[in-house]
Design an enzyme around this catalytic site. Sequence first.
Site, PDB file in Angstrom:
ATOM      1  N   ASN A   1       0.392  -0.059  -2.441  1.00 57.01           N
ATOM      2  CA  ASN A   1       0.224  -1.089  -3.461  1.00 57.01           C
ATOM      3  C   ASN A   1      -0.625  -2.282  -3.044  1.00 57.01           C
ATOM      4  OD1 ASN A   1       1.696   0.366  -5.337  1.00 57.01           O
ATOM      5  ND2 ASN A   1       3.628  -0.491  -4.641  1.00 57.01           N
ATOM      6  N   CYS A   2      -1.195  -2.252  -1.881  1.00 54.66           N
ATOM      7  CA  CYS A   2      -2.041  -3.331  -1.392  1.00 54.66           C
ATOM      8  C   CYS A   2      -3.375  -3.328  -2.158  1.00 54.66           C
ATOM      9  CB  CYS A   2      -2.277  -3.127   0.098  1.00 54.66           C
ATOM     10  SG  CYS A   2      -3.543  -4.171   0.829  1.00 54.66           S
ATOM     11  N   ASP A   3      -3.818  -4.488  -2.623  1.00 58.39           N
ATOM     12  CA  ASP A   3      -5.078  -4.579  -3.368  1.00 58.39           C
ATOM     13  C   ASP A   3      -6.281  -4.120  -2.553  1.00 58.39           C
ATOM     14  OD1 ASP A   3      -3.807  -5.479  -5.650  1.00 58.39           O
ATOM     15  OD2 ASP A   3      -4.167  -7.601  -5.201  1.00 58.39           O
TER      16      ASP A   3
ATOM     17  N   MET B   1      -6.243  -1.921  -0.175  1.00 56.10           N
ATOM     18  CA  MET B   1      -6.146  -0.459  -0.097  1.00 56.10           C
ATOM     19  C   MET B   1      -6.731   0.164  -1.363  1.00 56.10           C
ATOM     20  SD  MET B   1      -4.759   0.450   2.816  1.00 56.10           S
ATOM     21  CE  MET B   1      -4.564   2.153   2.401  1.00 56.10           C
ATOM     22  N   LYS B   2      -6.404  -0.403  -2.514  1.00 58.67           N
ATOM     23  CA  LYS B   2      -6.906   0.127  -3.785  1.00 58.67           C
ATOM     24  C   LYS B   2      -8.429   0.101  -3.820  1.00 58.67           C
ATOM     25  CE  LYS B   2      -2.734  -1.083  -6.295  1.00 58.67           C
ATOM     26  NZ  LYS B   2      -2.106  -1.971  -7.278  1.00 58.67           N
TER      27      LYS B   2
END
Length: 116
Positions: free
Chosen positions: A10-12, A14-15
């Site tokens: 859920n890390c931005d 990571m996205k």
Amino acid sequence: MPVTIYGIRNCDTMKKAFAWLDANGVAYAFHDYRADGIAKDDISRWCEAAGWERVLNKGSRTFRALPAEARENLDEASAIALMAGEPTMIKRPVLDTGDAVEIGFKPDRYAALFGR
């Protein structure tokens, strides 16, 4: 070459890394170290490749919540122990190509790494 991206789903950041890899046709496996844990040997290898100061995310809430004595006078061994105990202190993402380790996400670094 097998590519593994390590981090927290859920890390931005990571996205953004997932989106870049997908858009550029790079096949990868994802390892969520919050859910699946991470081996101390992996953290040691990343620290050897990139330096422990780069792997340890001193800006993370988890790191900042540590008592002052735990944050002071860090060395590689103590930083690795902290990250192994609480993987959310690892900067995200960690991209491991088998030949190279990239810490964090910068599109130009990924492009250079994959010749895109």
